[in-house]
Motif scaffolding. Structure first.
Motif, PDB file in Angstrom:
ATOM      1  N   ASP A 127       0.714  -0.988   0.094  1.00 28.40           N
ATOM      2  CA  ASP A 127      -0.210   0.778   0.188  1.00 28.40           C
ATOM      3  C   ASP A 127       0.736   1.801  -0.693  1.00 28.40           C
ATOM      4  O   ASP A 127       1.456   1.454   0.818  1.00 28.40           O
ATOM      5  N   PRO A 128       0.843   2.003  -1.094  1.00 27.61           N
ATOM      6  CA  PRO A 128       1.596   3.454  -1.050  1.00 27.61           C
ATOM      7  C   PRO A 128       1.373   4.498   0.534  1.00 27.61           C
ATOM      8  O   PRO A 128       3.020   5.012   0.625  1.00 27.61           O
ATOM      9  N   ALA A 129       0.515   4.542   0.947  1.00 27.51           N
ATOM     10  CA  ALA A 129       0.653   4.857   1.824  1.00 27.51           C
ATOM     11  C   ALA A 129       1.343   4.291   3.449  1.00 27.51           C
ATOM     12  O   ALA A 129       1.530   5.444   3.835  1.00 27.51           O
ATOM     13  N   PHE A 130       0.658   2.853   3.183  1.00 29.28           N
ATOM     14  CA  PHE A 130       1.497   2.938   4.235  1.00 29.28           C
ATOM     15  C   PHE A 130       3.324   2.846   4.194  1.00 29.28           C
ATOM     16  O   PHE A 130       4.140   2.343   5.056  1.00 29.28           O
ATOM     17  N   ALA A 131       3.653   2.996   2.876  1.00 26.96           N
ATOM     18  CA  ALA A 131       4.825   2.744   2.660  1.00 26.96           C
ATOM     19  C   ALA A 131       5.691   4.278   2.566  1.00 26.96           C
ATOM     20  O   ALA A 131       7.098   4.242   2.980  1.00 26.96           O
ATOM     21  N   ALA A 132       4.869   5.313   2.153  1.00 22.46           N
ATOM     22  CA  ALA A 132       4.665   6.799   2.456  1.00 22.46           C
ATOM     23  C   ALA A 132       4.734   6.945   3.829  1.00 22.46           C
ATOM     24  O   ALA A 132       6.284   7.716   4.232  1.00 22.46           O
ATOM     25  N   SER A 133       4.474   6.010   5.038  1.00 23.96           N
ATOM     26  CA  SER A 133       4.710   6.251   6.712  1.00 23.96           C
ATOM     27  C   SER A 133       5.982   5.398   7.204  1.00 23.96           C
ATOM     28  O   SER A 133       6.483   5.634   7.976  1.00 23.96           O
ATOM     29  N   LEU A 134       5.912   4.731   6.198  1.00 25.99           N
ATOM     30  CA  LEU A 134       7.224   4.261   6.759  1.00 25.99           C
ATOM     31  C   LEU A 134       8.633   5.147   6.659  1.00 25.99           C
ATOM     32  O   LEU A 134       9.438   5.053   7.185  1.00 25.99           O
ATOM     33  N   ALA A 135       8.466   5.082   5.140  1.00 24.50           N
ATOM     34  CA  ALA A 135       9.799   6.195   4.649  1.00 24.50           C
ATOM     35  C   ALA A 135       9.503   7.784   5.256  1.00 24.50           C
ATOM     36  O   ALA A 135      10.827   8.002   5.511  1.00 24.50           O
ATOM     37  N   ALA A 136       8.519   7.782   5.991  1.00 19.24           N
ATOM     38  CA  ALA A 136       8.937   9.179   6.518  1.00 19.24           C
ATOM     39  C   ALA A 136       9.490   9.310   7.586  1.00 19.24           C
ATOM     40  O   ALA A 136       9.889  10.527   8.477  1.00 19.24           O
ATOM     41  N   LEU A 137      10.231   8.134   8.509  1.00 22.80           N
ATOM     42  CA  LEU A 137      10.460   7.564   9.687  1.00 22.80           C
ATOM     43  C   LEU A 137      11.782   8.229   9.835  1.00 22.80           C
ATOM     44  O   LEU A 137      12.976   8.076  10.445  1.00 22.80           O
ATOM     45  N   GLY A 138      12.630   7.800   8.048  1.00 25.21           N
ATOM     46  CA  GLY A 138      13.808   7.711   7.981  1.00 25.21           C
ATOM     47  C   GLY A 138      14.648   8.345   6.898  1.00 25.21           C
ATOM     48  O   GLY A 138      13.789   9.434   6.033  1.00 25.21           O
ATOM     49  N   ASP A 139      15.735   8.793   7.601  1.00 27.05           N
ATOM     50  CA  ASP A 139      16.661   9.005   5.741  1.00 27.05           C
ATOM     51  C   ASP A 139      17.552   8.615   4.284  1.00 27.05           C
ATOM     52  O   ASP A 139      16.991   8.951   2.929  1.00 27.05           O
ATOM     53  N   VAL A 140      17.086   7.595   4.508  1.00 31.80           N
ATOM     54  CA  VAL A 140      18.334   6.682   3.212  1.00 31.80           C
ATOM     55  C   VAL A 140      17.255   4.394   4.175  1.00 31.80           C
ATOM     56  O   VAL A 140      17.031   5.092   5.618  1.00 31.80           O
TER      57      VAL A 140
END
Length: 396
Positions: A127-140
């Motif tokens: 799910d794109p929104a879930f992936a975006a929530s994960l990505a928002a936690l980090g830089d790399v």
């Protein structure tokens, strides 16, 4: 190679979301085999050495979107701390406030483990929104879970599209080994494929025939090929309904100049049990009331010649019923040859698959291959020539 490694990334002061596979066996709340944990240690240590803050993303079991207590990664945390030699923080979710607060509180030199990604039904749906929530936690983003790379999940594929991404040390080692085995191998190349059923490895056999010089077929699969050639295999495990397919593979191999190595002699018994009375007979002389449980010495002599003349070998499956005395003889003798050629520096040897790794360890050759993959399904799909979403995302 189109993908980046940790060496290509500036990690100083960065939060590095690191996808790992620590889906380890547990009994009575205790980890019983920490192999997968130990394999991710080089990546964690290297991120720390480069000034990064490793935040570990992982799945554990198949909770199917529910918060199943016995599938909490908190169970794995003590074994991770013991292997790492460092305390590991833990957040009770992999997204949302618990994850954000835990990441924000990290200091240099600390490691954080987030809760099971599969507690969210959106993970396997990528799910794109879930992936975006994960990505928002980090830089790399660093993917060190080759074993999950055949899954297009939020934490393996979706997130890689949203952050600067690289392969971890285990992923790097897996991809490099498989590239050496099938991508740009030194020739001649020999593949050893065993297992019970041809039907489960059709894609594998079809891909390998066109890419290797010799294809050694063992186990129940070999019985199917023998039967397809009109030989009586008695009560042996065989898929007689796959005869046409087996003949097609044999014909394709002949067309492309790939030698299919099948048993020339066989070890047979009338009972499927350890230390059953057995005898060795030519491959065309299996008694009707007997079953084939191993390859014979003439077959092994030919396999040895093939391996000694090869420069690259890839293995997925044993030759016989290696779990039972004395029917491990063929598989173990072949592994001795592979180990010797690898030690001599004349052979690049790569192996993978559950039964394969078990056979190698049982034979005492766990350290004698160039590379042994613990990836299971991802290893098999790579051998089949399929694109792995988690790898393709790193290349994108």
């Amino acid at each position: 190679m189109a993908w980046k490694t940790l060496d290509d990334m500036d990690l100083d002061g960065k939060v590095v979301l690191t996808r790992v596979d620590i889906n380890v066996p547990v009994e009575n709340g205790q980890v019983t085999d920490d192999t997968r944990i130990r394999r991710i240690l080089p990546t964690i240590h290297d991120i720390l050495a480069k000034g990064g803050k490793p935040v570990l993303l992982a799945h554990f079991g198949r909770p199917k979107g529910d918060r199943v207590p016995e599938m909490s990664l908190a169970i794995v945390r003590p074994a991770l701390e013991a292997a790492l030699g460092l305390p590991v923080g833990f957040a009770k979710d992999c997204i949302g406030a618990p994850a954000k607060v835990a990441v924000a509180g990290m200091e240099a030199g600390q490691v954080l483990l987030l809760e099971n990604t599969r507690y969210h039904a959106e993970e396997p749906k990528n799910d794109p929104a879930f992936a975006a929530s994960l990505a928002a936690l980090g830089d790399v983003y660093c993917n060190d879970a080759f074993s999950a790379a055949h899954r297009a999940h939020g934490s393996t594929e979706g997130i890689a599209r949203l952050l600067p991404s690289c392969a971890g040390r285990l992923m790097q080692a897996e991809l490099s080994a498989l590239e050496a085995a099938l991508g740009q191998p030194q020739r001649p190349v020999v593949a050893v494929v065993g297992g019970a059923k041809v039907s489960t490895k059709l894609d594998l056999l079809g891909n390998l025939v066109a890419r290797v010089n010799h294809l050694v077929i063992g186990g129940g699969m070999a019985n199917t090929f023998l039967a397809a050639q009109g030989l009586d295999v008695g009560k042996s495990l065989a898929e007689h309904d796959m005869a046409d397919t087996a003949r097609e593979i044999l014909a394709k191999a002949k067309d492309v100049g790939c030698e299919i190595v099948l048993p020339r002699d066989i070890v047979v018994a009338r009972e499927f049990k350890a230390n059953a009375d057995n005898m060795t007979v030519p491959a065309d002389a299996c008694p009707v009331e007997a079953m084939i449980l191993d390859a014979g010495p003439e077959t092994l002599a030919h396999i040895q010649t093939v391996i000694e003349g090869a420069r690259t070998l890839i293995m997925n499956g044993p030759l016989g019923v290696f779990e039972m005395e004395p029917f491990q003889t063929g598989t173990f003798a072949m592994l001795d040859v592979i180990a010797a050629q690898t030690a001599a520096g004349t052979l690049t040897s790569v192996a993978g698959g559950g039964d394969t790794v078990a056979a190698i360890n049982a034979a005492g050759h766990g350290d004698d291959f160039t590379y042994i993959s613990t990836a299971g399904g991802a290893f098999l799909e790579w051998m089949e020539g399929k694109t792995l979403p988690g790898v393709a995302a790193l290349e994108g």
